[in-house]
Design an enzyme around this catalytic site. Structure first.
Site, PDB file in Angstrom:
ATOM      1  N   ASP A 299       0.862  -1.181   0.000  1.00 28.41           N
ATOM      2  CA  ASP A 299       0.000   0.000   0.000  1.00 28.41           C
ATOM      3  C   ASP A 299       0.900   1.233   0.000  1.00 28.41           C
ATOM      4  O   ASP A 299       2.009   1.182  -0.515  1.00 28.41           O
ATOM      5  CB  ASP A 299      -0.944  -0.049   1.204  1.00 28.41           C
ATOM      6  CG  ASP A 299      -2.292   0.599   0.920  1.00 28.41           C
ATOM      7  OD1 ASP A 299      -2.292   1.780   0.526  1.00 28.41           O
ATOM      8  OD2 ASP A 299      -3.335  -0.056   1.105  1.00 28.41           O
ATOM      9  N   HIS A 333       1.248   1.750  -3.359  1.00 29.81           N
ATOM     10  CA  HIS A 333       0.300   2.636  -4.025  1.00 29.81           C
ATOM     11  C   HIS A 333       0.836   4.047  -4.203  1.00 29.81           C
ATOM     12  O   HIS A 333       0.428   4.757  -5.112  1.00 29.81           O
ATOM     13  CB  HIS A 333      -1.019   2.688  -3.241  1.00 29.81           C
ATOM     14  CG  HIS A 333      -1.796   1.412  -3.326  1.00 29.81           C
ATOM     15  ND1 HIS A 333      -2.917   1.164  -2.562  1.00 29.81           N
ATOM     16  CD2 HIS A 333      -1.617   0.304  -4.087  1.00 29.81           C
ATOM     17  CE1 HIS A 333      -3.396  -0.034  -2.853  1.00 29.81           C
ATOM     18  NE2 HIS A 333      -2.618  -0.570  -3.765  1.00 29.81           N
TER      19      HIS A 333
END
Length: 488
Positions: A299, A333
């Site tokens: 993430d 991300h």
């Protein structure tokens, strides 16, 4: 007189050198584009205790929870010092640090947390920027002063026992291995660790359960309440140095409302398939240095937060006075990220001399209506990026929980016509300076998607060179100044 002048200059130079030796971190707070006090590492009494002297066995299977608690209690009673964790695998339940304690991992030392959720009590805490309940974090401190996690070992959260798994993120063999452990399928392509996790998911919004009233209801979804691995709440004078932090149940490292924190030369990593596996989430903290560190997560990499919606605005504590220098972010991300939980505000941030390699986005700013909060006075410079899967730089004020790659694959378009009244719930992004950025091989160079009632404002782009497949997009922006910006 000339001789005296020379001696005076030499003495002044010597004093400067001695001052630098006294605090090697002073250089990071000098000549900043905003005022920030000097940050120093905590100092501990010259007292050492060894974990193995408290009955602990580093054999990877003997539970060491009691030994850690006894060692910390005894060391704290004596005024603090260094808890030495020697070579070995130290299998344990939750560890709670106290003031004036340095948890020091020697080379070859691994702290491995148990995946047995019953060892982790359900406590009141904050997650995803909201006041809620979660299982106690594997490694935590609350209200402590002068604490450290140092050395050259590793801390492993055994996150595989906690996290859900998406079929699309792993190989056939990995999918078979993990799903054969039991658990349940929500869909053919989404696995949960147990039925309680599925129940928790059914009553949650953005990973935070809603409407639960009794302890029994919370207990029934215990596995869903997977904790951040390292939780530091309301602590002052914190040092994380040289240690590997990996395989967390949820977020990896989460300092919350801390002051005077140094994160130096750490490696924070998670598997690429780790759901909510942020490497570092710095939330509502003041006076922080994040330097010479590496982040590789499923993430966001380095993320700045300050609470979410009404809970964040009620807390009202911004994340401010932060220097990020000399860091690398691999898969994830976002490389450097602000939001989406930024309701308490974010200000006075410098990001310098960093590289983002293979992230979805390089510089990522995200929020949505309902947050409120102001993000301003951000300075980003000397950034190198390569193989960026989506946008090199993105501002999205319509964030809905998806990664930028997922949004692009879905074909969603910018929503820039539904103007709403401006009030305390309207987020604001302004006065952000980005310069000296080189990016090769991005999918899209720049994507700015502001709110029509509160456009993204005063963004200064200077000496930016990005090679990208797609053209840049700008929606609801005001005073975007560009000097020597090349996107091709």
């Amino acid at each position: 007189m000339k001789r005296n002048l020379i001696l005076t200059c030499c003495l002044a130079l010597l004093c400067q050198c001695l001052a630098a030796q006294t605090n090697p971190y002073k250089k990071y707070t000098e000549n900043l584009p905003f005022k920030m006090p000097e940050v120093k590492a905590p100092v501990f009494p010259n007292r050492k205790v060894n974990l193995s002297d408290y009955g602990a066995k580093g054999d990877g299977s003997s539970l060491c929870t009691t030994a850690f608690a006894k060692a910390i209690k005894e060391l704290s009673a004596k005024g603090g010092g260094h808890l030495i964790v020697p070579q070995g695998i130290w299998f344990t339940g939750p560890i709670e640090l106290k003031s004036n304690i340095d948890l020091h991992l020697e080379k070859g030392a691994v702290i491995l947390f148990s995946g047995d959720e019953t060892l982790y009590p359900i406590i009141k805490t904050s997650f995803e920027g909201l006041d809620t309940r979660r299982c106690q974090s594997p490694l935590s401190a609350n209200g402590a002063t002068n604490i450290a996690i140092t050395g050259h070992g590793a801390i492993d959260g055994n996150g595989i026992y906690w996290r859900p798994l998406k079929r699309s993120k792993v190989t056939d063999s990995m999918w078979k291995k993990i799903t054969s452990q039991g658990g349940v399928l929500k869909r053919a392509d989404l696995w949960y660790p147990d039925a309680g996790y599925l129940k928790g998911d059914s009553v949650a919004q953005m990973n935070v359960p809603q409407g639960l009233r009794t302890d029994a209801e919370w207990e029934s979804i215990r596995r869903f309440l997977r904790p951040v691995m390292v939780s530091l709440v309301g602590c002052k004078n914190v040092l994380l140095q040289d240690v590997i932090f990996q395989n967390s149940p949820a977020w990896n490292i989460h300092p919350l409302m801390c002051e005077n924190i140094i994160i130096d030369n750490v490696l924070a990593r998670n598997p690429s398939y780790a759901q909510n596996g942020d490497a570092l989430d710095l939330e509502s903290c003041k006076n922080a240095l994040i330097v010479n560190s590496t982040f590789d997560a499923g993430d966001d990499g380095i993320c700045i937060k300050s609470g979410k919606d009404a809970d964040g605005r009620k807390r009202g504590i911004p994340c401010e006075n932060v220097v990020v220098d000399g860091c690398t972010v691999f898969q994830g991300h976002g490389g450097f990220v602000v939001g989406s939980e930024m309701s308490g505000g974010v200000k006075n941030i410098l990001v310098d001399n960093c590289q983002f390699l293979g992230t979805d986005v390089g510089l990522r700013f995200k929020s949505c209506r309902g947050r409120g909060g102001v993000v301003s006075n951000i300075f980003i410079r000397n950034i190198s990026m390569f193989d960026i899967q989506a946008d090199a730089i993105t501002f999205n004020l319509y964030y809905g929980g998806k990664s930028v790659v997922e949004v692009m694959e879905s074909g969603e378009k910018a929503n820039n016509i539904d103007m709403q009244p401006v009030d305390e719930t309207t987020p604001e992004f302004r006065d952000i300076h980005i310069e000296n950025v080189v990016c090769r091989n991005a999918n899209r160079a720049l994507y700015f998607n502001g709110l029509p009632e509160k456009p993204i404002e005063n963004i200064y782009l200077k000496n930016i060179q990005i090679s990208a497949k797609m053209a840049s997009e700008f929606h609801n922006c005001k005073n975007i100044q560009r000097e020597n910006v090349v996107t091709d």
